[in-house]
Structures are given as structure tokens and as C-alpha cells.
Design a protein around this motif. Structure first.
Motif, short mmCIF file in Angstrom:
data_model
loop_
_atom_site.label_atom_id
_atom_site.label_comp_id
_atom_site.label_asym_id
_atom_site.label_seq_id
_atom_site.Cartn_x
_atom_site.Cartn_y
_atom_site.Cartn_z
N UNK A 89 -1.06 -5.17 65.54
CA UNK A 89 -0.79 -4.18 64.48
C UNK A 89 -1.84 -3.08 64.48
N UNK A 90 -3.10 -3.45 64.61
CA UNK A 90 -4.16 -2.44 64.63
C UNK A 90 -4.01 -1.52 65.83
N UNK A 91 -3.69 -2.08 67.00
CA UNK A 91 -3.49 -1.26 68.20
C UNK A 91 -2.31 -0.31 68.01
N UNK A 92 -1.20 -0.83 67.46
CA UNK A 92 -0.03 0.00 67.22
C UNK A 92 -0.35 1.14 66.26
N UNK A 93 -1.06 0.81 65.18
CA UNK A 93 -1.41 1.83 64.18
C UNK A 93 -2.35 2.89 64.76
N UNK A 94 -3.31 2.46 65.56
CA UNK A 94 -4.24 3.41 66.19
C UNK A 94 -3.47 4.38 67.09
N UNK A 95 -2.57 3.84 67.91
CA UNK A 95 -1.76 4.69 68.80
C UNK A 95 -0.88 5.64 68.00
N UNK A 96 -0.28 5.12 66.91
CA UNK A 96 0.60 5.95 66.10
C UNK A 96 -0.16 7.09 65.43
N UNK A 97 -1.33 6.79 64.87
CA UNK A 97 -2.11 7.83 64.19
C UNK A 97 -2.55 8.90 65.18
N UNK A 98 -2.90 8.49 66.40
CA UNK A 98 -3.24 9.48 67.43
C UNK A 98 -2.04 10.35 67.76
N UNK A 99 -0.87 9.71 67.90
CA UNK A 99 0.34 10.43 68.28
C UNK A 99 0.80 11.40 67.20
N UNK A 100 0.71 10.99 65.94
CA UNK A 100 1.22 11.84 64.85
C UNK A 100 0.11 12.66 64.20
N UNK A 101 -1.08 12.63 64.79
CA UNK A 101 -2.22 13.41 64.33
C UNK A 101 -2.60 13.09 62.89
N UNK A 102 -2.45 11.82 62.50
CA UNK A 102 -2.91 11.37 61.20
C UNK A 102 -1.97 11.65 60.04
N UNK A 103 -0.81 12.22 60.31
CA UNK A 103 0.14 12.53 59.22
C UNK A 103 1.12 11.37 59.11
N UNK A 104 0.87 10.49 58.18
CA UNK A 104 1.65 9.27 58.05
C UNK A 104 2.81 9.49 57.09
N UNK A 105 4.00 9.04 57.50
CA UNK A 105 5.20 9.18 56.69
C UNK A 105 5.66 7.78 56.29
N UNK A 106 5.64 7.49 55.01
CA UNK A 106 5.98 6.16 54.51
C UNK A 106 7.41 5.78 54.84
N UNK A 107 8.33 6.72 54.69
CA UNK A 107 9.75 6.43 54.95
C UNK A 107 9.96 6.01 56.41
N UNK A 108 9.30 6.69 57.35
CA UNK A 108 9.42 6.34 58.76
C UNK A 108 8.84 4.95 59.03
N UNK A 109 7.74 4.63 58.35
CA UNK A 109 7.13 3.30 58.52
C UNK A 109 8.08 2.22 58.00
N UNK A 110 8.74 2.46 56.87
CA UNK A 110 9.69 1.48 56.32
C UNK A 110 10.85 1.28 57.29
N UNK A 111 11.40 2.40 57.81
CA UNK A 111 12.51 2.29 58.78
C UNK A 111 12.07 1.52 60.02
N UNK A 112 10.85 1.77 60.51
CA UNK A 112 10.34 1.08 61.69
C UNK A 112 10.25 -0.43 61.42
N UNK A 113 9.73 -0.80 60.27
CA UNK A 113 9.56 -2.21 59.93
C UNK A 113 10.90 -2.91 59.73
N UNK A 114 11.89 -2.20 59.24
CA UNK A 114 13.21 -2.79 59.05
C UNK A 114 13.89 -3.08 60.38
N UNK A 115 13.60 -2.27 61.39
CA UNK A 115 14.18 -2.47 62.71
C UNK A 115 13.46 -3.61 63.38
#
Length: 115
Positions: A89-115
Motif C-alpha cells: 500500500x505504501x509503495x502504491x501510494x508513493x507511486x500514485x502521489x508522484x504520478x498525480x503530483x500530490x493532487x489526491x482525489x477522494x472519489x478516484x480513490x474510492x472507485x479504485x478501492x471498489x474495483x
């Protein structure tokens, strides 16, 4: 009285000192020393702006860290996550934050977790 308060001076003495510095700068402006005066004033103003911004950012980051700590402890208390999952989880989050430049979207995270 109104002017020193409007200039955010803490005392009348501070206001008078600023007025004298300004007038001296005005007088120096007639000479070649003007560039040195302007550079000093610009440096002082810039340093004040940077310091104020630095303090506001530090306070904001402190508040965010406190809230994140509280959320992390609440999540840890209600979920049993094994070490391997936590590392992934930490590795995934680190990669995601790098990719999205730190702009976290809660709705996208919920959709990801539901899949």
C-alpha cells in the motif's frame, strides 16, 4: 495615529523610523547610491514575505500532520492489515502521489478501492 496603525507598525517609534528610512532613501535617490538603497529595501521586503509564507506553510503542514496522524491511528485501530499489505500500500501510494503530483482525489480513490 491612524497612519502608524494602518502601516502595521507596533509603535509610533517604529513608524517614525520607517519614515526616516524612506526619506533618506528618497534623498539618496538623487545620487548614485540609490541602487544600493533600493537593493537593500527590496531584499528586506522579500525576506519578510518569504519568512511570513514559511511560517504560514509550517503551521498548515503541522495541522495536516496532526490530522493525518489521527486518521492513521483510527484506521489502524479498526483494521487488521498484515505487514506485506501495508508495504504494498505504501509503495502504491508513493507511486500514485508522484504520478498525480500530490493532487489526491477522494472519489478516484474510492472507485479504485471498489474495483
Amino acid at each position: 495615529d491612524m497612519l502608524y496603525e494602518a502601516d502595521n507598525c507596533k509603535s509610533k517609534t517604529e513608524f517614525i523610523e520607517k519614515a526616516i528610512r524612506f526619506y533618506c532613501g528618497y534623498l539618496l535617490n538623487k545620487d548614485s547610491v540609490a541602487a544600493e538603497y533600493a537593493a537593500t529595501q527590496i531584499t528586506a521586503i522579500t525576506e519578510g514575505i518569504v519568512k511570513g509564507t514559511e511560517q504560514r506553510l509550517s503551521r498548515a503542514l503541522f495541522k495536516v500532520a496532526v490530522e493525518l496522524g489521527a486518521v492513521s491511528h483510527m484506521l489502524a485501530a479498526v483494521h487488521e492489515i498484515d505487514d506485506d499489505t501495508m508495504i504494498k500500500l505504501r509503495t502504491m501510494c508513493t507511486d500514485e502521489v508522484k504520478r498525480i503530483n500530490g493532487i489526491i482525489n477522494f472519489e478516484k480513490a474510492v472507485r479504485y478501492q471498489r474495483n
